[in-house]
Design a protein around this motif. Structure first.
Motif, PDB file in Angstrom:
ATOM      1  N   MET A   1       0.845  -1.181   0.000  1.00  0.00           N
ATOM      2  CA  MET A   1       0.000   0.000   0.000  1.00  0.00           C
ATOM      3  C   MET A   1       0.887   1.240   0.000  1.00  0.00           C
ATOM      4  O   MET A   1       1.598   1.477   0.953  1.00  0.00           O
ATOM      5  CB  MET A   1      -0.897  -0.030   1.239  1.00  0.00           C
ATOM      6  CG  MET A   1      -1.829   1.120   1.341  1.00  0.00           C
ATOM      7  SD  MET A   1      -2.941   0.988   2.764  1.00  0.00           S
ATOM      8  CE  MET A   1      -3.943  -0.396   2.252  1.00  0.00           C
ATOM      9  N   LYS A   2       0.889   1.991  -1.067  1.00  0.00           N
ATOM     10  CA  LYS A   2       1.703   3.195  -1.194  1.00  0.00           C
ATOM     11  C   LYS A   2       0.940   4.386  -0.630  1.00  0.00           C
ATOM     12  O   LYS A   2      -0.259   4.517  -0.840  1.00  0.00           O
ATOM     13  CB  LYS A   2       2.051   3.433  -2.656  1.00  0.00           C
ATOM     14  CG  LYS A   2       3.007   4.564  -2.875  1.00  0.00           C
ATOM     15  CD  LYS A   2       3.402   4.627  -4.334  1.00  0.00           C
ATOM     16  CE  LYS A   2       4.337   5.776  -4.588  1.00  0.00           C
ATOM     17  NZ  LYS A   2       4.727   5.854  -5.984  1.00  0.00           N
ATOM     18  N   TYR A   3       1.660   5.252   0.078  1.00  0.00           N
ATOM     19  CA  TYR A   3       1.030   6.390   0.732  1.00  0.00           C
ATOM     20  C   TYR A   3       1.578   7.684   0.168  1.00  0.00           C
ATOM     21  O   TYR A   3       2.781   7.872   0.096  1.00  0.00           O
ATOM     22  CB  TYR A   3       1.290   6.330   2.237  1.00  0.00           C
ATOM     23  CG  TYR A   3       0.780   5.039   2.828  1.00  0.00           C
ATOM     24  CD1 TYR A   3      -0.563   4.880   3.124  1.00  0.00           C
ATOM     25  CD2 TYR A   3       1.639   3.970   3.033  1.00  0.00           C
ATOM     26  CE1 TYR A   3      -1.043   3.686   3.639  1.00  0.00           C
ATOM     27  CE2 TYR A   3       1.168   2.780   3.546  1.00  0.00           C
ATOM     28  CZ  TYR A   3      -0.168   2.646   3.847  1.00  0.00           C
ATOM     29  OH  TYR A   3      -0.635   1.469   4.344  1.00  0.00           O
ATOM     30  N   SER A   4       0.710   8.586  -0.227  1.00  0.00           N
ATOM     31  CA  SER A   4       1.153   9.856  -0.787  1.00  0.00           C
ATOM     32  C   SER A   4       1.235  10.944   0.277  1.00  0.00           C
ATOM     33  O   SER A   4       1.866  11.954   0.084  1.00  0.00           O
ATOM     34  CB  SER A   4       0.218  10.294  -1.915  1.00  0.00           C
ATOM     35  OG  SER A   4      -1.097  10.423  -1.434  1.00  0.00           O
ATOM     36  N   THR A   5       0.555  10.742   1.397  1.00  0.00           N
ATOM     37  CA  THR A   5       0.619  11.686   2.521  1.00  0.00           C
ATOM     38  C   THR A   5       0.795  10.873   3.792  1.00  0.00           C
ATOM     39  O   THR A   5       0.816   9.648   3.757  1.00  0.00           O
ATOM     40  CB  THR A   5      -0.688  12.501   2.626  1.00  0.00           C
ATOM     41  OG1 THR A   5      -1.776  11.605   2.873  1.00  0.00           O
ATOM     42  CG2 THR A   5      -0.964  13.284   1.358  1.00  0.00           C
ATOM     43  N   GLY A   6       0.921  11.515   4.919  1.00  0.00           N
ATOM     44  CA  GLY A   6       1.019  10.800   6.184  1.00  0.00           C
ATOM     45  C   GLY A   6      -0.168   9.875   6.369  1.00  0.00           C
ATOM     46  O   GLY A   6      -1.288  10.194   5.971  1.00  0.00           O
ATOM     47  N   SER A   7       0.071   8.714   6.954  1.00  0.00           N
ATOM     48  CA  SER A   7      -0.991   7.724   7.107  1.00  0.00           C
ATOM     49  C   SER A   7      -0.859   7.004   8.433  1.00  0.00           C
ATOM     50  O   SER A   7       0.239   6.851   8.958  1.00  0.00           O
ATOM     51  CB  SER A   7      -0.934   6.694   5.980  1.00  0.00           C
ATOM     52  OG  SER A   7      -1.094   7.312   4.730  1.00  0.00           O
ATOM     53  N   LEU A   8      -1.967   6.535   8.934  1.00  0.00           N
ATOM     54  CA  LEU A   8      -1.999   5.687  10.120  1.00  0.00           C
ATOM     55  C   LEU A   8      -2.247   4.269   9.645  1.00  0.00           C
ATOM     56  O   LEU A   8      -3.167   4.025   8.865  1.00  0.00           O
ATOM     57  CB  LEU A   8      -3.105   6.136  11.078  1.00  0.00           C
ATOM     58  CG  LEU A   8      -3.001   7.590  11.540  1.00  0.00           C
ATOM     59  CD1 LEU A   8      -4.228   7.979  12.349  1.00  0.00           C
ATOM     60  CD2 LEU A   8      -1.736   7.795  12.346  1.00  0.00           C
ATOM     61  N   ILE A   9      -1.427   3.336  10.092  1.00  0.00           N
ATOM     62  CA  ILE A   9      -1.485   1.975   9.580  1.00  0.00           C
ATOM     63  C   ILE A   9      -1.717   1.017  10.731  1.00  0.00           C
ATOM     64  O   ILE A   9      -0.949   0.998  11.694  1.00  0.00           O
ATOM     65  CB  ILE A   9      -0.166   1.619   8.851  1.00  0.00           C
ATOM     66  CG1 ILE A   9       0.075   2.627   7.730  1.00  0.00           C
ATOM     67  CG2 ILE A   9      -0.201   0.196   8.334  1.00  0.00           C
ATOM     68  CD1 ILE A   9       1.499   2.655   7.230  1.00  0.00           C
ATOM     69  N   LYS A  10      -2.764   0.211  10.639  1.00  0.00           N
ATOM     70  CA  LYS A  10      -3.071  -0.783  11.664  1.00  0.00           C
ATOM     71  C   LYS A  10      -2.594  -2.151  11.193  1.00  0.00           C
ATOM     72  O   LYS A  10      -3.021  -2.634  10.143  1.00  0.00           O
ATOM     73  CB  LYS A  10      -4.566  -0.817  11.947  1.00  0.00           C
ATOM     74  CG  LYS A  10      -5.077   0.452  12.585  1.00  0.00           C
ATOM     75  CD  LYS A  10      -6.532   0.323  12.961  1.00  0.00           C
ATOM     76  CE  LYS A  10      -6.994   1.576  13.655  1.00  0.00           C
ATOM     77  NZ  LYS A  10      -8.381   1.432  14.119  1.00  0.00           N
ATOM     78  N   SER A  11      -1.712  -2.754  11.955  1.00  0.00           N
ATOM     79  CA  SER A  11      -1.157  -4.054  11.587  1.00  0.00           C
ATOM     80  C   SER A  11      -2.254  -5.087  11.380  1.00  0.00           C
ATOM     81  O   SER A  11      -2.159  -5.932  10.493  1.00  0.00           O
ATOM     82  CB  SER A  11      -0.177  -4.535  12.650  1.00  0.00           C
ATOM     83  OG  SER A  11       0.394  -5.760  12.279  1.00  0.00           O
ATOM     84  N   SER A  12      -3.312  -5.008  12.172  1.00  0.00           N
ATOM     85  CA  SER A  12      -4.394  -5.985  12.072  1.00  0.00           C
ATOM     86  C   SER A  12      -5.112  -5.922  10.728  1.00  0.00           C
ATOM     87  O   SER A  12      -5.804  -6.859  10.341  1.00  0.00           O
ATOM     88  CB  SER A  12      -5.403  -5.773  13.206  1.00  0.00           C
ATOM     89  OG  SER A  12      -5.998  -4.487  13.107  1.00  0.00           O
ATOM     90  N   GLU A  13      -4.933  -4.829   9.995  1.00  0.00           N
ATOM     91  CA  GLU A  13      -5.573  -4.674   8.695  1.00  0.00           C
ATOM     92  C   GLU A  13      -4.637  -5.004   7.532  1.00  0.00           C
ATOM     93  O   GLU A  13      -5.046  -4.957   6.380  1.00  0.00           O
ATOM     94  CB  GLU A  13      -6.119  -3.252   8.551  1.00  0.00           C
ATOM     95  CG  GLU A  13      -7.209  -2.938   9.563  1.00  0.00           C
ATOM     96  CD  GLU A  13      -7.649  -1.488   9.550  1.00  0.00           C
ATOM     97  OE1 GLU A  13      -7.105  -0.683   8.747  1.00  0.00           O
ATOM     98  OE2 GLU A  13      -8.527  -1.144  10.359  1.00  0.00           O
ATOM     99  N   GLN A  14      -3.385  -5.337   7.839  1.00  0.00           N
ATOM    100  CA  GLN A  14      -2.410  -5.709   6.825  1.00  0.00           C
ATOM    101  C   GLN A  14      -2.324  -7.230   6.766  1.00  0.00           C
ATOM    102  O   GLN A  14      -2.418  -7.900   7.792  1.00  0.00           O
ATOM    103  CB  GLN A  14      -1.034  -5.135   7.152  1.00  0.00           C
ATOM    104  CG  GLN A  14      -0.999  -3.625   7.356  1.00  0.00           C
ATOM    105  CD  GLN A  14      -1.335  -2.858   6.101  1.00  0.00           C
ATOM    106  OE1 GLN A  14      -2.396  -2.287   6.004  1.00  0.00           O
ATOM    107  NE2 GLN A  14      -0.444  -2.865   5.153  1.00  0.00           N
ATOM    108  N   GLU A  15      -2.104  -7.781   5.586  1.00  0.00           N
ATOM    109  CA  GLU A  15      -2.034  -9.231   5.427  1.00  0.00           C
ATOM    110  C   GLU A  15      -0.593  -9.718   5.344  1.00  0.00           C
ATOM    111  O   GLU A  15       0.280  -9.031   4.816  1.00  0.00           O
ATOM    112  CB  GLU A  15      -2.788  -9.650   4.169  1.00  0.00           C
ATOM    113  CG  GLU A  15      -4.282  -9.402   4.284  1.00  0.00           C
ATOM    114  CD  GLU A  15      -5.058 -10.044   3.167  1.00  0.00           C
ATOM    115  OE1 GLU A  15      -4.582 -11.064   2.607  1.00  0.00           O
ATOM    116  OE2 GLU A  15      -6.139  -9.544   2.852  1.00  0.00           O
ATOM    117  N   TRP A  16      -0.364 -10.918   5.881  1.00  0.00           N
ATOM    118  CA  TRP A  16       0.933 -11.576   5.775  1.00  0.00           C
ATOM    119  C   TRP A  16       1.030 -12.300   4.440  1.00  0.00           C
ATOM    120  O   TRP A  16       0.043 -12.831   3.942  1.00  0.00           O
ATOM    121  CB  TRP A  16       1.107 -12.598   6.899  1.00  0.00           C
ATOM    122  CG  TRP A  16       1.288 -11.993   8.251  1.00  0.00           C
ATOM    123  CD1 TRP A  16       0.331 -11.840   9.213  1.00  0.00           C
ATOM    124  CD2 TRP A  16       2.498 -11.476   8.810  1.00  0.00           C
ATOM    125  NE1 TRP A  16       0.875 -11.253  10.333  1.00  0.00           N
ATOM    126  CE2 TRP A  16       2.210 -11.023  10.112  1.00  0.00           C
ATOM    127  CE3 TRP A  16       3.805 -11.353   8.330  1.00  0.00           C
ATOM    128  CZ2 TRP A  16       3.172 -10.465  10.946  1.00  0.00           C
ATOM    129  CZ3 TRP A  16       4.761 -10.791   9.157  1.00  0.00           C
ATOM    130  CH2 TRP A  16       4.455 -10.353  10.446  1.00  0.00           C
TER     131      TRP A  16
END
Length: 113
Positions: A1-16
């Motif tokens: 997931m590429k971010y163009s501005t500051g972002s908040l990232i929740k590990s629980s929403e990312q896949e392994w």
């Protein structure tokens, strides 16, 4: 997931992603210049010796890893770090299950395919 501005990232929403026996990774965020990746290892997992054009800084979040950089090997544990210059051969062997936090510059475009 590429971010163009500051972002908040929740590990629980990312896949392994399974990348090798006993190894999986999760890309937590990146832009054109920087990428952070979590790499989870089961005991015995091997990050085969390799090199790449990227600078790499790695934090041992948990576990224990035998780390080899340019022929020198040391055991690193939770809280330890290592840095690899571009084009230097390096690899790890997981001695106790854990997670490495890898940061690359520039980004690992090969991870995005």
């Amino acid at each position: 997931m590429k971010y163009s501005t500051g972002s908040l990232i929740k590990s629980s929403e990312q896949e392994w992603e399974e990348v090798a026996p006993a190894i999986r990774r999760k890309i937590t965020g990146y832009n054109d210049d920087l990428m952070m990746v979590l790499v989870s290892f089961e005991a015995g997992g091997v990050g085969e010796p390799h090199s790449h054009i990227h600078s790499q800084s790695t934090y041992v979040e948990s576990g224990a890893f035998e780390v080899t950089i340019d022929g020198k090997t040391e055991l690193l544990q939770q809280g330890d770090c290592f840095f690899v210059h571009p084009n230097i051969i390096h690899g790890v062997v997981c001695k106790s299950a854990g997670v490495l936090v890898d940061v690359f510059s520039p980004i690992r475009e090969d991870f995005l395919r």
